[in-house]
Motif scaffolding. Structure first.
Motif, PDB file in Angstrom:
ATOM      1  N   GLU A 219      18.930  22.851  27.424  1.00 35.77           N
ATOM      2  CA  GLU A 219      17.494  22.863  27.937  1.00 35.77           C
ATOM      3  C   GLU A 219      17.685  22.542  29.582  1.00 35.77           C
ATOM      4  O   GLU A 219      18.579  21.967  29.759  1.00 35.77           O
ATOM      5  CB  GLU A 219      16.801  21.618  27.294  1.00 35.77           C
ATOM      6  CG  GLU A 219      15.412  21.357  27.686  1.00 35.77           C
ATOM      7  CD  GLU A 219      14.898  19.958  27.138  1.00 35.77           C
ATOM      8  OE1 GLU A 219      13.613  19.979  27.152  1.00 35.77           O
ATOM      9  OE2 GLU A 219      15.614  19.247  26.743  1.00 35.77           O
ATOM     10  N   GLY A 220      16.845  23.421  30.465  1.00 29.18           N
ATOM     11  CA  GLY A 220      16.921  23.126  31.631  1.00 29.18           C
ATOM     12  C   GLY A 220      17.746  24.302  32.439  1.00 29.18           C
ATOM     13  O   GLY A 220      18.076  24.282  33.517  1.00 29.18           O
TER      14      GLY A 220
ATOM     15  N   ASP B 161      35.059  34.807  18.425  1.00 34.29           N
ATOM     16  CA  ASP B 161      35.317  33.813  19.382  1.00 34.29           C
ATOM     17  C   ASP B 161      34.291  33.147  20.001  1.00 34.29           C
ATOM     18  O   ASP B 161      33.304  33.828  20.342  1.00 34.29           O
ATOM     19  CB  ASP B 161      36.086  34.508  20.396  1.00 34.29           C
ATOM     20  CG  ASP B 161      37.496  34.408  20.340  1.00 34.29           C
ATOM     21  OD1 ASP B 161      38.301  33.539  20.114  1.00 34.29           O
ATOM     22  OD2 ASP B 161      38.240  35.658  20.280  1.00 34.29           O
ATOM     23  N   ALA B 162      34.300  31.962  20.122  1.00 31.77           N
ATOM     24  CA  ALA B 162      33.385  31.101  20.903  1.00 31.77           C
ATOM     25  C   ALA B 162      33.909  30.679  22.195  1.00 31.77           C
ATOM     26  O   ALA B 162      35.174  30.383  22.306  1.00 31.77           O
ATOM     27  CB  ALA B 162      33.172  29.610  20.032  1.00 31.77           C
ATOM     28  N   PHE B 163      33.238  30.855  23.251  1.00 32.04           N
ATOM     29  CA  PHE B 163      33.476  30.632  24.571  1.00 32.04           C
ATOM     30  C   PHE B 163      32.669  29.705  25.056  1.00 32.04           C
ATOM     31  O   PHE B 163      31.532  29.553  25.100  1.00 32.04           O
ATOM     32  CB  PHE B 163      33.240  32.156  25.598  1.00 32.04           C
ATOM     33  CG  PHE B 163      34.020  33.026  24.982  1.00 32.04           C
ATOM     34  CD1 PHE B 163      35.280  33.316  25.598  1.00 32.04           C
ATOM     35  CD2 PHE B 163      33.893  33.969  23.870  1.00 32.04           C
ATOM     36  CE1 PHE B 163      36.287  34.200  25.222  1.00 32.04           C
ATOM     37  CE2 PHE B 163      34.738  34.908  23.400  1.00 32.04           C
ATOM     38  CZ  PHE B 163      35.874  35.044  23.934  1.00 32.04           C
ATOM     39  N   VAL B 164      33.675  28.665  25.638  1.00 28.38           N
ATOM     40  CA  VAL B 164      33.141  27.196  26.393  1.00 28.38           C
ATOM     41  C   VAL B 164      33.548  26.964  27.712  1.00 28.38           C
ATOM     42  O   VAL B 164      33.626  25.923  27.987  1.00 28.38           O
ATOM     43  CB  VAL B 164      33.320  26.010  25.524  1.00 28.38           C
ATOM     44  CG1 VAL B 164      32.569  26.378  23.946  1.00 28.38           C
ATOM     45  CG2 VAL B 164      34.656  25.721  25.032  1.00 28.38           C
ATOM     46  N   VAL B 165      34.154  28.111  28.477  1.00 24.63           N
ATOM     47  CA  VAL B 165      34.649  28.017  29.612  1.00 24.63           C
ATOM     48  C   VAL B 165      33.950  27.241  30.674  1.00 24.63           C
ATOM     49  O   VAL B 165      32.428  27.241  30.644  1.00 24.63           O
ATOM     50  CB  VAL B 165      35.290  29.374  30.230  1.00 24.63           C
ATOM     51  CG1 VAL B 165      33.904  30.272  30.545  1.00 24.63           C
ATOM     52  CG2 VAL B 165      36.143  29.128  31.271  1.00 24.63           C
ATOM     53  N   ARG B 166      34.547  26.148  31.190  1.00 27.33           N
ATOM     54  CA  ARG B 166      34.088  25.576  32.279  1.00 27.33           C
ATOM     55  C   ARG B 166      34.755  25.626  33.744  1.00 27.33           C
ATOM     56  O   ARG B 166      35.962  25.562  33.766  1.00 27.33           O
ATOM     57  CB  ARG B 166      34.060  24.167  32.021  1.00 27.33           C
ATOM     58  CG  ARG B 166      33.328  23.208  32.931  1.00 27.33           C
ATOM     59  CD  ARG B 166      32.960  21.859  32.405  1.00 27.33           C
ATOM     60  NE  ARG B 166      34.345  21.294  32.160  1.00 27.33           N
ATOM     61  CZ  ARG B 166      35.175  20.544  33.119  1.00 27.33           C
ATOM     62  NH1 ARG B 166      34.574  20.379  34.362  1.00 27.33           N
ATOM     63  NH2 ARG B 166      36.249  20.045  32.874  1.00 27.33           N
TER      64      ARG B 166
ATOM     65  N   ALA C  60      17.823  32.458  35.721  1.00 26.74           N
ATOM     66  CA  ALA C  60      18.312  33.574  36.781  1.00 26.74           C
ATOM     67  C   ALA C  60      19.958  33.241  36.174  1.00 26.74           C
ATOM     68  O   ALA C  60      20.605  34.492  36.232  1.00 26.74           O
ATOM     69  CB  ALA C  60      18.341  33.011  38.058  1.00 26.74           C
ATOM     70  N   ASP C  61      20.463  32.310  35.926  1.00 28.27           N
ATOM     71  CA  ASP C  61      21.785  32.171  35.591  1.00 28.27           C
ATOM     72  C   ASP C  61      22.060  32.858  34.404  1.00 28.27           C
ATOM     73  O   ASP C  61      23.198  33.669  34.069  1.00 28.27           O
ATOM     74  CB  ASP C  61      22.384  30.744  35.517  1.00 28.27           C
ATOM     75  CG  ASP C  61      22.516  30.326  37.109  1.00 28.27           C
ATOM     76  OD1 ASP C  61      22.324  30.718  37.978  1.00 28.27           O
ATOM     77  OD2 ASP C  61      22.702  28.866  37.197  1.00 28.27           O
TER      78      ASP C  61
ATOM     79  N   ASP D 266      26.825  22.278  27.614  1.00 30.58           N
ATOM     80  CA  ASP D 266      27.315  22.208  29.017  1.00 30.58           C
ATOM     81  C   ASP D 266      27.038  23.579  29.526  1.00 30.58           C
ATOM     82  O   ASP D 266      27.556  24.107  30.084  1.00 30.58           O
ATOM     83  CB  ASP D 266      28.713  21.905  28.940  1.00 30.58           C
ATOM     84  CG  ASP D 266      29.137  21.517  30.465  1.00 30.58           C
ATOM     85  OD1 ASP D 266      28.360  21.421  31.210  1.00 30.58           O
ATOM     86  OD2 ASP D 266      30.351  21.452  30.681  1.00 30.58           O
ATOM     87  N   GLY D 267      25.453  23.557  29.631  1.00 31.53           N
ATOM     88  CA  GLY D 267      24.750  24.693  30.197  1.00 31.53           C
ATOM     89  C   GLY D 267      24.837  25.834  29.231  1.00 31.53           C
ATOM     90  O   GLY D 267      23.914  26.204  28.822  1.00 31.53           O
ATOM     91  N   LEU D 268      26.046  26.348  28.742  1.00 32.18           N
ATOM     92  CA  LEU D 268      25.755  27.655  27.866  1.00 32.18           C
ATOM     93  C   LEU D 268      27.109  27.826  27.270  1.00 32.18           C
ATOM     94  O   LEU D 268      28.240  27.928  27.716  1.00 32.18           O
ATOM     95  CB  LEU D 268      25.619  28.918  28.840  1.00 32.18           C
ATOM     96  CG  LEU D 268      25.515  30.251  28.058  1.00 32.18           C
ATOM     97  CD1 LEU D 268      24.287  30.518  27.234  1.00 32.18           C
ATOM     98  CD2 LEU D 268      25.650  31.304  29.228  1.00 32.18           C
ATOM     99  N   TYR D 269      27.051  28.305  25.667  1.00 31.65           N
ATOM    100  CA  TYR D 269      28.155  28.480  25.060  1.00 31.65           C
ATOM    101  C   TYR D 269      27.881  29.805  24.202  1.00 31.65           C
ATOM    102  O   TYR D 269      26.799  30.172  24.203  1.00 31.65           O
ATOM    103  CB  TYR D 269      28.522  27.541  24.044  1.00 31.65           C
ATOM    104  CG  TYR D 269      28.708  25.899  24.515  1.00 31.65           C
ATOM    105  CD1 TYR D 269      29.722  25.662  25.393  1.00 31.65           C
ATOM    106  CD2 TYR D 269      28.260  24.935  23.791  1.00 31.65           C
ATOM    107  CE1 TYR D 269      30.106  24.661  26.116  1.00 31.65           C
ATOM    108  CE2 TYR D 269      28.460  23.461  24.179  1.00 31.65           C
ATOM    109  CZ  TYR D 269      29.256  23.479  25.205  1.00 31.65           C
ATOM    110  OH  TYR D 269      29.610  22.335  25.614  1.00 31.65           O
ATOM    111  N   VAL D 270      28.869  30.776  24.335  1.00 31.06           N
ATOM    112  CA  VAL D 270      28.472  32.106  23.740  1.00 31.06           C
ATOM    113  C   VAL D 270      29.630  32.453  22.718  1.00 31.06           C
ATOM    114  O   VAL D 270      30.774  32.052  23.026  1.00 31.06           O
ATOM    115  CB  VAL D 270      28.556  33.086  25.000  1.00 31.06           C
ATOM    116  CG1 VAL D 270      28.536  34.334  24.514  1.00 31.06           C
ATOM    117  CG2 VAL D 270      27.993  32.702  26.071  1.00 31.06           C
TER     118      VAL D 270
END
Lengths: 357, 357
Positions: A119-120, A75-80, A124-125, A158-162
């Motif tokens: 990038e960026g 599963d790819a997770f792209v929650v916002r 810490a997050d 968009d920040g991070l996908y897992v």
């Protein structure tokens, strides 16, 4: 939607029969293709199944048989947003894959995790999310054994996908299969519906709603174990109603088993806050994602035992029998509404709740 | 880089010893964190290993032991452009994971694939890439058994990202382990280095170079099989030098085995076109990604047999013995240059070639 007359329902059924099984593809991928509804099914059928043709994938279960008693799920997770009341993308990514394995009646053996980071993104997050993944993995009794990290330029994510992938071992002797569903079987859900989707939507802050909702994200391997201990061979199949909600899962099962499923609207557990948010947004909670709930199709003689087992577990306190399988009309999900009418519960056509998981 | 004097080399070694093992983290993720070099290692150590602590992950191999003879590997692919001479992201994603399994001495049993697609991506391109994945999976004798598709809004991805995960079964009796590396062992590579990375860089069209280069993307399971048939227990360990190139892989092995590796620059096979492109960009081909090459550490008595086996295979025609393991200085990779000097080959500090895989 208002309740429809019997004639209207029959008309809708007839229209559905006439509709070609697979529509022509759109020329571009749209958010609807990611919503788990009709467009997702067309994409899966026309692109992925056609190219990757093999029985394990074709079964389209929550997890796929690999060899012997092993199953895999990805599963790819792209929650916002990445963090929302009740959880974050890390916990969600672990629980989501643990649950897909659990729905195949499997105990998780190992997880892998792959990260695409913009990038960026604050280190810490990332740390906080990874710690949350590790805690969720411990709670599910499984290790994250392998991983990968890619970084893309600003504006390319968009920040991070897992993406998490799980390997599991199926409980000995178990044979969960939609083909075993029979008329008279009962439909159970393990608790209130729609909490995850609505909690995420409200966390975006775009709706200006001040409703206190928490995601239900939770690992279902232990709840599944007590259910299978109690009802064993009488459990026909299990699904976790995530993206697209209970309506989507029941439509898939009805189509696959070539049977009808009738849901009793009054029996469906929905929290007042979730119901309120759904009403304001004009969305049926049946279509809203859950991340800590299961739906089970159970033979009638074991339905009460299954319900009792679910209710005795902390994650199943609000479990309910919400519907029944019938012979006719095949492939359809119908809702007996609180107003005494009946309506067709079709698959989602658009994507009312994008990037919910 | 110019060849350094012996004093300069000794100085570099001393500086490396004084350096704390793990630097303090940056506050934000940078492209360097995705490059496979120093920053990636710090991120892995400080964030992922710390949170997910378990022996399978800690081993940091190309694939991780799961249970019994099973191994798993996962990789996210974010290559730009999606199609390049010699391959595309789909073929790369399948071969990359098949190769990680092969480097653990494993035959692939099953793959999964998860897609993050940007809204508006042409369906025809998706179809082409998926068909290419399916062809690569057939060539490697493995099925894609499970998948997932998520769609994100325009500007929240770069067309398409693909994460593949593989499950493999290790060849019976095999025990590949960097801890088994001994002074005197030989370093073999299966062919020319740097072709994938340079082909992708040139395909971007930003460099205004007109050099005809093709990616070497290929599945290595069969080449690995013939190597292990020929040299069996004498093969200490295998790695595919992808992101960060041979230099990164050898640094990891030297650190892990606490031994030195000396590479003979004149023996390293590099295509003239790749070499030319590297010279123009000021990049050492030792740091450039390969996607169809393996590096093997082999006991001296089996090195010739291993080389002959590699050369007899279509994917190993340009195989060569490129270096040797020594006792001192531990944890270091040294290059004997064509000019008769010697220099330290350190891990990458920045990211000269972002989004190469």
């Amino acid at each position: 939607m208002a309740a429809r007359s019997e004639e209207q329902v029959l008309e809708a059924i007839e229209a559905r029969r006439r509709r070609p099984h697979v529509k022509l593809m759109d020329q571009h991928v749209t958010l609807s293709h990611g919503a788990g509804g009709k467009a997702s099914h067309v994409l899966t059928e026309m692109v992925f199944l056609r190219a990757f043709e093999n029985p394990a994938l074709r079964a389209l279960g929550d997890a796929a048989a690999v060899t012997g008693d092993l199953v895999m799920s990805t599963d790819a997770f792209v929650v916002r947003p990445l963090t929302f009341p009740g959880g974050d993308i890390g916990e969600l990514a672990v629980n989501g894959t643990v649950n897909d394995l659990a729905m195949a009646g499997a105990v998780p053996l190992a997880l892998t995790a792959a990260f695409v980071i913009e990038e960026g993104f604050p280190t810490a997050d990332l740390e906080r999310i990874v710690v949350s993944m590790a805690a969720a993995a411990r709670a599910a009794g499984v290790h994250v054994v392998a991983g990968d990290t890619k970084v893309v330029e600003r504006g390319k994510a968009d920040g991070l996908y897992v993406t998490t992938t799980g390997l599991g071992r199926v409980r000995p002797g178990l044979a969960l299969d939609p083909a075993s569903i029979r008329p008279g079987d009962r439909v159970l859900v393990s608790g209130t519906l729609g909490d995850h989707g609505m909690a995420v939507m409200i966390a975006r802050g775009e709706l200006e709603l001040e409703i206190d909702l928490e995601s239900d994200t939770a690992p279902l391997h232990d709840l599944t174990r007590v259910l299978l201990d109690a009802a064993g061979d009488h459990v026909r199949c299990l699904r976790d109603p995530t993206r697209g909600g209970l309506a989507t899962v029941l439509n898939e099962l009805a189509l696959s088993a070539e049977l009808a499923i009738v849901v009793d609207e009054a029996a469906v557990p929905v929290r007042p806050g979730t119901n309120g948010a759904c009403e304001i947004l004009g969305i049926d909670p049946l279509y809203v994602a859950n991340e800590g709930k299961l739906a089970a199709i159970v033979a009638p003689e074991a339905a009460d035992a299954a319900l009792a087992a679910l209710r005795a577990h902390p994650l199943g306190a609000d479990a309910a029998i919400v519907g029944e399988v019938r012979g006719e009309p095949p492939g359809m999900v119908l809702l007996d509404t609180a107003f005494g009418g009946s309506r067709v519960v079709d698959m989602l056509a658009g994507d009312p709740l994008p990037r919910i998981c």
